[in-house]
Design a protein around this motif. Structure first.
Motif, short mmCIF file in Angstrom:
data_model
loop_
_atom_site.label_atom_id
_atom_site.label_comp_id
_atom_site.label_asym_id
_atom_site.label_seq_id
_atom_site.Cartn_x
_atom_site.Cartn_y
_atom_site.Cartn_z
N ALA A 109 0.79 -1.23 0.00
CA ALA A 109 0.00 0.00 0.00
C ALA A 109 0.83 1.29 0.00
O ALA A 109 0.56 2.18 -0.80
N PRO A 110 1.86 1.39 0.85
CA PRO A 110 2.64 2.65 0.83
C PRO A 110 3.26 2.90 -0.54
O PRO A 110 3.31 4.03 -1.00
N LEU A 111 3.71 1.83 -1.20
CA LEU A 111 4.34 1.99 -2.51
C LEU A 111 3.31 2.46 -3.53
O LEU A 111 3.60 3.29 -4.39
N VAL A 112 2.10 1.89 -3.44
CA VAL A 112 1.04 2.29 -4.37
C VAL A 112 0.67 3.75 -4.14
O VAL A 112 0.58 4.54 -5.08
N VAL A 113 0.48 4.09 -2.87
CA VAL A 113 0.06 5.46 -2.55
C VAL A 113 1.09 6.48 -3.05
O VAL A 113 0.75 7.52 -3.58
N HIS A 114 2.36 6.15 -2.89
CA HIS A 114 3.40 7.08 -3.32
C HIS A 114 3.89 6.79 -4.73
O HIS A 114 4.93 7.30 -5.14
N LYS A 115 3.16 5.94 -5.44
CA LYS A 115 3.39 5.67 -6.87
C LYS A 115 4.85 5.28 -7.13
O LYS A 115 5.53 5.86 -7.96
N LEU A 116 5.31 4.29 -6.38
CA LEU A 116 6.68 3.81 -6.58
C LEU A 116 6.65 2.48 -7.33
O LEU A 116 6.06 1.52 -6.85
N VAL B 226 -4.39 2.42 11.90
CA VAL B 226 -4.94 3.57 11.17
C VAL B 226 -4.00 4.77 11.31
O VAL B 226 -3.75 5.49 10.33
N VAL B 227 -3.45 4.94 12.50
CA VAL B 227 -2.45 6.00 12.68
C VAL B 227 -1.27 5.74 11.74
O VAL B 227 -0.75 6.65 11.10
N ALA B 228 -0.88 4.45 11.66
CA ALA B 228 0.22 4.09 10.77
C ALA B 228 -0.13 4.45 9.33
O ALA B 228 0.70 5.00 8.59
N ALA B 229 -1.36 4.18 8.92
CA ALA B 229 -1.77 4.49 7.56
C ALA B 229 -1.69 6.00 7.31
O ALA B 229 -1.22 6.45 6.26
N ARG B 230 -2.08 6.78 8.31
CA ARG B 230 -1.99 8.23 8.16
C ARG B 230 -0.53 8.65 8.06
O ARG B 230 -0.18 9.51 7.25
N SER B 231 0.31 8.02 8.88
CA SER B 231 1.71 8.42 8.87
C SER B 231 2.38 8.05 7.56
O SER B 231 3.43 8.57 7.21
N LEU B 232 1.78 7.14 6.81
CA LEU B 232 2.35 6.76 5.52
C LEU B 232 1.78 7.61 4.39
O LEU B 232 2.10 7.41 3.23
N GLY B 233 0.92 8.56 4.73
CA GLY B 233 0.42 9.49 3.73
C GLY B 233 -0.75 8.97 2.92
O GLY B 233 -1.00 9.45 1.82
N TYR B 234 -1.48 7.96 3.42
CA TYR B 234 -2.64 7.47 2.68
C TYR B 234 -3.73 8.52 2.65
O TYR B 234 -3.91 9.28 3.59
N GLY B 235 -4.54 8.52 1.57
CA GLY B 235 -5.66 9.45 1.47
C GLY B 235 -6.84 8.96 2.31
O GLY B 235 -6.88 7.83 2.75
#
Lengths: 314, 334, 332
Positions: A109-116, B226-235
């Motif tokens: 997910a983090p990679l997808v969100v940041h388009k890596l 969920v906090v982790a998801a926010r910290s990763l910049g998820y929308g």
């Protein structure tokens, strides 16, 4: 230019008991490659401070600069770039992973969100990081509940490392783990620091862990820093009575038992005592302490204390 | 009571057989073995233990399938659904048309196994066709109420603040009105048809879902992942639909099965009062028309009544089964 | 003198596992016995077994828990109820969840006294205030009418202790009493427990994962691993010369405050793997993680041997502590 610089940061909450001063005027600097340990008891505001630095909680006042850029006022969209560079590792490895996603999904997910990368590249990145934190490759198709606490914390570390951050805020990363697992995770964090050139803001209530892990230590009490010094100085020459009490309270097999160093409880952060916040529990408190707030001043290069009597303590 | 051991112990137990099968030969003499400080720690053996632990969803399914009541409910509901699907094939004619002598009792004439009513309409055809409207209204009203309720509830619970305040007021407005009265008023204003009845039932049922969803979201929003998801910049959308919603679903699913049952009951009640769609037969309207003859021809109310009772019971049994299966406190013990 | 509590070959069995196996230990009057182990070691279940409060699925297929004349495993529910709270009391890790949130602390303390000592409401309240004073809660006359949520974590644990010692039990079981508390509060609570132990001549079973606590507060230590006792010793012996590889590993793995060791100096000594590896192990449960394991360790569970007076260890290959430099450095 320091990596992270925090000036006069305040985070206040409105609560039923009134205004809760979780973080109440803190200055903090993390240099590149440095590990700053933040020690304090529960309720002292150290976790709130960590979350405020990441802008997961909005500060009430003060300024947070990351690599010279003021991130205090950025909105969530503009924060995305910064999010890649500052990551967090959580205390509870059971609560910090979504129970309904596989490890692969959690890490992708983090990679997808940041388009890596494309699909294949992402898979490779994930495989690499999983191997690096010491988990078997087949972990990616498993769910979090299939792992032990230590393994989950490895997954949490992998997730924090994915986006190549420069600073990681570690919020009590080993305190939920069994003793025999703690050393594994601490060693992994050190290894990762060396490999990726990371800086850590390491939040912990456990002095012995901070003793091992930090380059510089800040002691927090009731939303404020009461003492700050480099690692060696702090342990050999603590000047704040609270720092001393903390150190004495840690039971150590190599030391005979002594009476509890501090009486009383931590006052509520919504009802902070007048003058020095510590005077209600301090064995040295005088009328001056009750009336006057001590200045946070340098008593030696790199060693600051907020106590009227720091010179008399040795 | 707190004991740290018991939690661990389940996974230990589960791993028992697996670990025994994958017996690893002991390392050779100590002197040759690596010093443990140099060893990596990929707890390899606990991996094997993990392999036998089934995932949440599958465990829930297993628990659900081992529950005879839930199985009965599911079987009966499937039966009703099949009946609804094949009703037009079995009885292609309009069930409202008069086809035989009135007041035939069940079994009296083999052409009409469940008899005929006062106008000579086939009761069996009515019940079969009635299942279509009951299921349609029940499922569609629930789907609509669920969608709207989840949207409102998740928005309120996730964002909090003034958005929450506004949406909670809205929910409260609907909840303070007596729901059946509101339903009657809504249907009376609009032209009664299957669509308007469905919409009206959806309108009175979404606040329950919204409240439930909001409560779940408020609790889960604070979780570390969920906090982790926010910290990763998820929308926001990603956090709501990918991180929080799947974890909030179990109680919502349980509620929705009971909602279908309630919707079926409401539709029947409306039809009974003559507020249903006059152009289609429904279980409620059959009871309504048979009402006055309940002393002489009780089967006219009893038979569609039984259809309602069993369908609603089936849905409630499914709801209970889902609750046991999706509620970890129950599934842990097995 | 006969031991106050003697546990012989206690096994706790669940349908699919045996989390405690053949555990034996004894406690004399006025003594503090520490049971140390990580989660999954069976230490908390042992505590529950002493109280006969095991989960319903659990059985005790063999073993004896002799408390004075009685065998607790054979005692019926009624007999056990009379013992609990009066002769054997327990305090739990989470003082928040083990107190009833809708009852004042005074009434919760009074409840025990009414049940076991048949005191009147008024007398029980008086005693409750005395007990609050005993556990050093300031202004007990006022505090007695407080609800648990009005108290801090440390205060709540004091209230729990007050309830536990209300009937002057002979044996107090403390299951991780300070794990949820801060270090400065932990020191206060342990101090209090120790004072009460002396004043009331109680025996205390202290269940903990914290080696530091063990060293300073126990008279005797039992180290458990995966449901078995792997080592037993006096605290000084245990910390100066740990014999079992697991104990050694634990001591070596824990960073210590007074021990001048920093991450720049090198990595911490690790115990690889996790306790889960003990599942299904036919030999020594620690074998999969042990740096001294040999082929023979997998054949059968090692017997407890007596390497010195007052010591027991379940490892036939144990040698002098000099083999592990880090641990040796700990002992002065």
């Amino acid at each position: 230019m320091p990596l992270l610089s925090v000036t006069d940061l305040k985070t206040h909450y409105k609560s039923r008991d009134g205004l809760l001063r979780a973080v109440d005027g803190i200055d903090l600097v993390v240099e590149r490659g440095e590990t700053v340990g933040l020690v304090g008891e529960s309720g002292c505001g150290k976790s709130t401070l960590g979350k405020t630095v990441l802008r997961l909680v909005d500060p009430t006042a003060g300024r947070i600069e990351f690599k010279g850029e003021d991130i205090t006022v950025l909105d969530q969209r503009s924060l995305r770039g910064v999010r890649k560079s500052i990551q967090m590792i959580f205390q509870d490895p059971f609560a910090s992973l979504n129970p309904r996603q596989t490890i692969g999904e959690i890490l992708e997910a983090p990679l997808v969100v940041h388009k890596l990368g494309d699909r294949a590249e992402r898979r490779q990145i994930i495989a690499d990081i999983v191997a690096k934190v010491g988990l078997p490759p087949e972990s990616v198709s498993r769910y979090p509940h299939e792992f032990s606490g230590g393994q989950r914390q490895r997954i949490g570390i992998a997730r924090a490392l994915l986006l190549n951050p420069e600073l990681i805020v570690c919020d009590e990363p080993v305190s939920a783990l069994d003793l025999s697992i703690q050393a594994q995770i601490l060693n992994l964090l050190v290894e990762m620091k060396k490999e990726f050139g990371l800086s850590y803001l390491f939040i912990s209530h456990d002095l012995s862990v901070v003793r091992y892990f930090a380059d510089r230590v800040m002691v927090m009490y009731l939303g404020r820093i009461v003492e700050s010094a480099d690692n060696a100085t702090l342990w050999s020459d603590p000047r704040h009575p609270y720092t001393r009490a903390l150190m004495e309270a840690v039971p150590d097999p190599a030391r005979p038992r002594q009476a509890a160093p501090l009486g009383g409880d931590l006052p509520s952060p919504s009802d902070v005592p007048s003058g020095c916040g510590f005077h209600t529990r301090c064995p040295l408190a005088t009328d001056q302490c009750r009336a006057e707030e001590p200045e946070f001043r340098a008593i030696a290069p790199g060693h600051q204390v907020a106590c009227h009597f720091s010179d008399h303590i040795n | 009571m707190s004991t740290t051991d018991i939690g661990n112990f389940n996974s230990l137990a589960a791993g028992r057989q697996a670990a025994a099968e994958h017996e690893v030969p002991a390392p050779s003499a100590a002197t040759d073995g690596p010093a443990w400080s140099n060893m990596k720690a990929p707890d390899a053996r606990s991996q094997q233990s993990a392999a036998v632990v089934i995932t949440n969803g599958r465990r829930a399914l297993k628990v659900f399938l081992s529950n005879p009541n839930a199985l009965f409910g599911t079987a009966f509901l499937c039966f009703v659904i099949i009946v609804a699907l094949i009703a037009p094939i079995l009885y292609p004619d309009d069930p409202l048309s008069m086809v035989g002598r009135p007041f035939l009792w069940p079994g009296q004439n083999s052409a009409f196994p469940l008899g005929t009513d006062s106008l000579g309409r086939d009761v069996l055809a009515g019940i079969l066709h009635g299942s279509r409207i009951s299921l349609f209204v029940g499922l569609m009203a629930t789907a609509l109420g669920l969608t709207f309720g989840v949207l409102v509830g998740s928005t309120a619970g996730y964002f909090g603040g003034w958005i929450d305040d506004v949406l909670v007021r809205l929910i409260e407005i609907f909840q303070t009105l007596p729901s059946f009265v509101l339903l009657v008023v809504l249907v009376a204003i609009a032209q009664p048809s299957a669509t308007t009845v469905t919409l009206a039932i959806a309108i009175i049922s979404w606040p329950t879902v919204a409240r439930l969803t909001r409560a779940e979201f408020r609790a889960i929003r604070e979780k570390d992942y969920v906090v982790a998801a926010r910290s990763l910049g998820y929308g926001h959308a990603r956090i709501i639909f990918r991180e929080i919603l799947p974890n909030a679903l179990p109680p919502i699913i349980v509620t929705s099965s009971v909602m279908v049952a309630t919707a079926i009951l409401m539709e029947s009640a409306l039809s009974f009062m003559g507020l249903g769609d006059p152009n289609v037969v429904s279980w409620g309207s059959m009871i309504g028309t048979g009402r006055e003859l309940v002393r002489t021809a009780w089967y006219l109310t009893a038979l569609p009544g039984l259809a309602i009772v069993f369908t609603v019971l089936a849905l409630n049994l499914i709801g209970d089964g889902l609750n046991d299966a999706l509620n970890p406190r129950f599934s842990q013990d097995r | 003198m006969a031991a106050l509590l003697q546990v012989d070959n206690l096994t706790i069995r669940f349908p699919r596992a045996e989390p405690v196996r053949n555990l034996s230990f004894e406690i004399n009057q006025g003594e503090t016995l520490a049971i140390v182990g990580e989660s999954g070691s069976g230490k908390s279940l042992t505590a529950l077994a002493l109280m006969q409060l095991l989960p319903r699925a659990a059985q005790i297929p063999n073993g004896r828990i002799a408390f004075g004349e009685q065998d607790l495993t054979k005692l019926n529910a009624r007999g056990m109820r009379q013992l609990r709270g009066r002769d054997i009391a327990m305090i739990f890790q989470e003082p928040m969840t083990s107190l009833n949130p809708v009852m004042t602390i005074g009434r919760q303390i009074a409840e025990v006294l009414k049940v076991h000592e048949k005191l009147s409401s008024k007398a029980a309240r008086e005693r409750a205030i005395e007990l609050l004073k005993l556990v050093r809660i300031p202004a007990p006359e006022k505090r007695v009418d407080d609800y648990p949520h009005q108290l801090s974590g440390g205060m709540r644990q004091r209230v729990m202790i007050a309830i536990a010692v209300a009937c002057k039990p002979k044996l107090l079981i403390a299951d991780e009493p300070t794990t949820a508390l801060d270090v400065t509060i932990q020191a206060q609570v342990l101090d209090l427990l120790d004072t009460l132990r002396r004043e009331l001549q109680m025996a205390v079973v202290l269940i903990t994962h914290d080696l530091g606590v063990v060293a300073q507060w126990a008279d005797k230590v039992v180290v458990m691993y995966a449901g078995r006792k792997v080592e037993q010793a006096l605290p000084d012996d245990l910390f100066n010369d740990p014999l079992h590889p697991y104990t050694r590993g634990l001591l070596a793995a824990s960073p210590r405050l007074k021990h001048d060791f920093h991450y720049r100096d090198g990595a911490l000594t690790e115990i690889p793997g996790s306790i889960v590896s003990a599942v299904g192990e036919t030999g020594c449960p620690f074998r999969p993680r042990c740096n001294q394991a040999r082929a023979s360790c997998g054949h059968h569970v090692p017997q407890l041997i007596v390497p010195a007076a007052d010591r027991l260890v379940a490892c036939p290959f144990t040698t002098s502590s000099k083999a592990v430099p880090h641990a040796a450095a700990l002992s002065h």
